[in-house]
Scaffold this active site. Structure first.
Site, PDB file in Angstrom:
ATOM      1  N   LYS A  18       0.838  -1.201   0.000  1.00  0.00           N
ATOM      2  CA  LYS A  18       0.000   0.000   0.000  1.00  0.00           C
ATOM      3  C   LYS A  18       0.875   1.255   0.000  1.00  0.00           C
ATOM      4  O   LYS A  18       0.557   2.242  -0.676  1.00  0.00           O
ATOM      5  CB  LYS A  18      -0.939  -0.011   1.215  1.00  0.00           C
ATOM      6  CG  LYS A  18      -2.110  -0.962   1.003  1.00  0.00           C
ATOM      7  CD  LYS A  18      -2.857  -1.314   2.272  1.00  0.00           C
ATOM      8  CE  LYS A  18      -3.843  -2.438   1.972  1.00  0.00           C
ATOM      9  NZ  LYS A  18      -4.291  -3.182   3.139  1.00  0.00           N
ATOM     10  N   GLN A  58      -5.353  -2.315   9.106  1.00  0.00           N
ATOM     11  CA  GLN A  58      -5.127  -3.613   8.473  1.00  0.00           C
ATOM     12  C   GLN A  58      -5.723  -4.729   9.342  1.00  0.00           C
ATOM     13  O   GLN A  58      -5.495  -4.791  10.541  1.00  0.00           O
ATOM     14  CB  GLN A  58      -3.615  -3.829   8.278  1.00  0.00           C
ATOM     15  CG  GLN A  58      -3.245  -5.068   7.489  1.00  0.00           C
ATOM     16  CD  GLN A  58      -3.728  -5.032   6.041  1.00  0.00           C
ATOM     17  OE1 GLN A  58      -3.735  -3.989   5.406  1.00  0.00           O
ATOM     18  NE2 GLN A  58      -4.161  -6.171   5.538  1.00  0.00           N
ATOM     19  N   ASP A  67     -11.755   1.747   3.315  1.00  0.00           N
ATOM     20  CA  ASP A  67     -12.024   0.303   3.181  1.00  0.00           C
ATOM     21  C   ASP A  67     -13.516   0.041   2.959  1.00  0.00           C
ATOM     22  O   ASP A  67     -13.907  -1.047   2.538  1.00  0.00           O
ATOM     23  CB  ASP A  67     -11.637  -0.410   4.488  1.00  0.00           C
ATOM     24  CG  ASP A  67     -10.355  -1.208   4.368  1.00  0.00           C
ATOM     25  OD1 ASP A  67     -10.050  -1.677   3.257  1.00  0.00           O
ATOM     26  OD2 ASP A  67      -9.670  -1.368   5.401  1.00  0.00           O
TER      27      ASP A  67
HETATM   28  N1  GUN Z   1      -7.033  -7.711   5.326  1.00  0.00           N
HETATM   29  C1  GUN Z   1      -7.317  -8.470   4.228  1.00  0.00           C
HETATM   30  N2  GUN Z   1      -7.993  -7.745   3.316  1.00  0.00           N
HETATM   31  C2  GUN Z   1      -8.143  -6.514   3.847  1.00  0.00           C
HETATM   32  C3  GUN Z   1      -8.748  -5.317   3.378  1.00  0.00           C
HETATM   33  O1  GUN Z   1      -9.309  -5.236   2.271  1.00  0.00           O
HETATM   34  N3  GUN Z   1      -8.688  -4.254   4.216  1.00  0.00           N
HETATM   35  C4  GUN Z   1      -8.087  -4.315   5.431  1.00  0.00           C
HETATM   36  N4  GUN Z   1      -8.106  -3.223   6.186  1.00  0.00           N
HETATM   37  N5  GUN Z   1      -7.523  -5.396   5.899  1.00  0.00           N
HETATM   38  C5  GUN Z   1      -7.547  -6.493   5.103  1.00  0.00           C
END
Ligand code: GUN
Length: 287
Positions: A53, A97, A120
């Protein structure tokens, strides 16, 4: 049958080129989009995602802020950090996350994020907006799938869409987006009876199960579009999806590979949501 390979990596690259231009125009006006990413603990997969990211943000010119907190972080400390980020004018998007360490209450943490910064799309406010057909900040993975379908010119209206998996992150929002695109949507899960029969009715089959190579040729109708959301590691440590690509591909009209399909699109959609959130903030609110 000759099938079309739905190359998410290529599409994500094209989207990033366009977003880089968009961000540079914002920066020229004195507006720099910012994304804060919070990671708690030492999960290696989460660490890789967070690193990616950061790289993605750098690539398109989004400012990124990383908060790597120790495993023993308390709920109170994490909520205080979110409060600070909610108030921070340089932060347009906040991503915590997942999964969080067991002692932390994921639902409470996600609810604390300002919905306007919830890139998200996991806050109940944004889940609700999605449900009523107004996906302001849609969850990145299902939004990425919709972009893949659109880019490939695959019509959803009137099609039988089967989503395997009912998670809040993928299955449920995927079903909503397909429904809003006028698909006839069935959501399957671990208790579904005759899963093979249901899947083999699908014009568009989305696999979000979390089991390596689960979907084999018997699950797939001749000419179907197959979207593989899975990211698994097989016995040799190689990345593999939920779809047994080799056995399925010849039966499909179009299929996403793993890697290089949905994964890169999830990452691209996070950037898109961050830019969208930034523009909404500068325009003074959610519309
Ligand atoms: N962990 C696995 N996929 C995701 C996601 O799309 N967003 C977040 N915040 N954590 C994740």
């Amino acid at each position: 049958m000759a099938y079309k390979l739905l190359d998410g990596k290529d599409l994500a690259g094209r989207m990033k080129t366009a977003m880089k231009q968009e961000v540079s125009e914002l920066i020229a006006k004195g507006i720099t989009p910012g994304l804060a990413v919070v990671i708690v603990g030492n999960d290696p997969a989460s660490r890789t995602y967070v690193n990616n990211k950061r790289k993605d943000c750098e690539e398109v010119g989004i400012r990124s802020f990383e908060y790597a907190l120790p495993e023993e972080t308390t709920q109170k400390q994490l909520l205080e950090l979110i409060d600070t980020l909610n108030e921070d004018k340089t932060v347009d998007g906040i991503l915590v996350q997942l999964p969080l360490p067991k002692h932390l209450d994921e639902a409470k943490v996600l609810r604390r994020i300002d919905p306007k910064k919830d890139v998200d799309g996991f806050h109940p406010y944004n889940v609700g907006e999605l449900m009523i057909g107004n996906p302001i900040l849609p969850p990145c993975t299902p939004a990425g799938v919709m972009e893949i379908l659109k880019d490939a010119g695959i019509e959803v209206a009137g099609k039988n869409c089967v989503v395997v998996g009912r998670s809040n992150i993928v299955g449920k929002p995927m079903a909503m987006l397909l429904l809003h695109a006028h698909g006839t949507v069935t959501v399957c899960h671990s208790k579904t009876r005759n899963l093979k029969d249901v899947c083999s009715q699908a014009d568009i089959l989305v696999a979000a199960i979390g089991k390596a190579d689960f979907i084999t040729a018997e699950y797939v109708k001749e000419g179907a579009v197959v979207i593989d959301v899975g990211i698994n590691r097989n016995a040799e440590g190689k990345m593999t999806g939920d779809v047994d690509f080799k056995s399925v591909c010849e039966k499909t009209s179009a299929i996403t590979p793993v890697p290089g399909g949905v994964g890169p699109m999830t990452r691209a959609m996070l950037l898109k949501n961050t830019i969208k959130a930034c523009i909404m903030h500068k325009n003074g609110g959610v519309s």
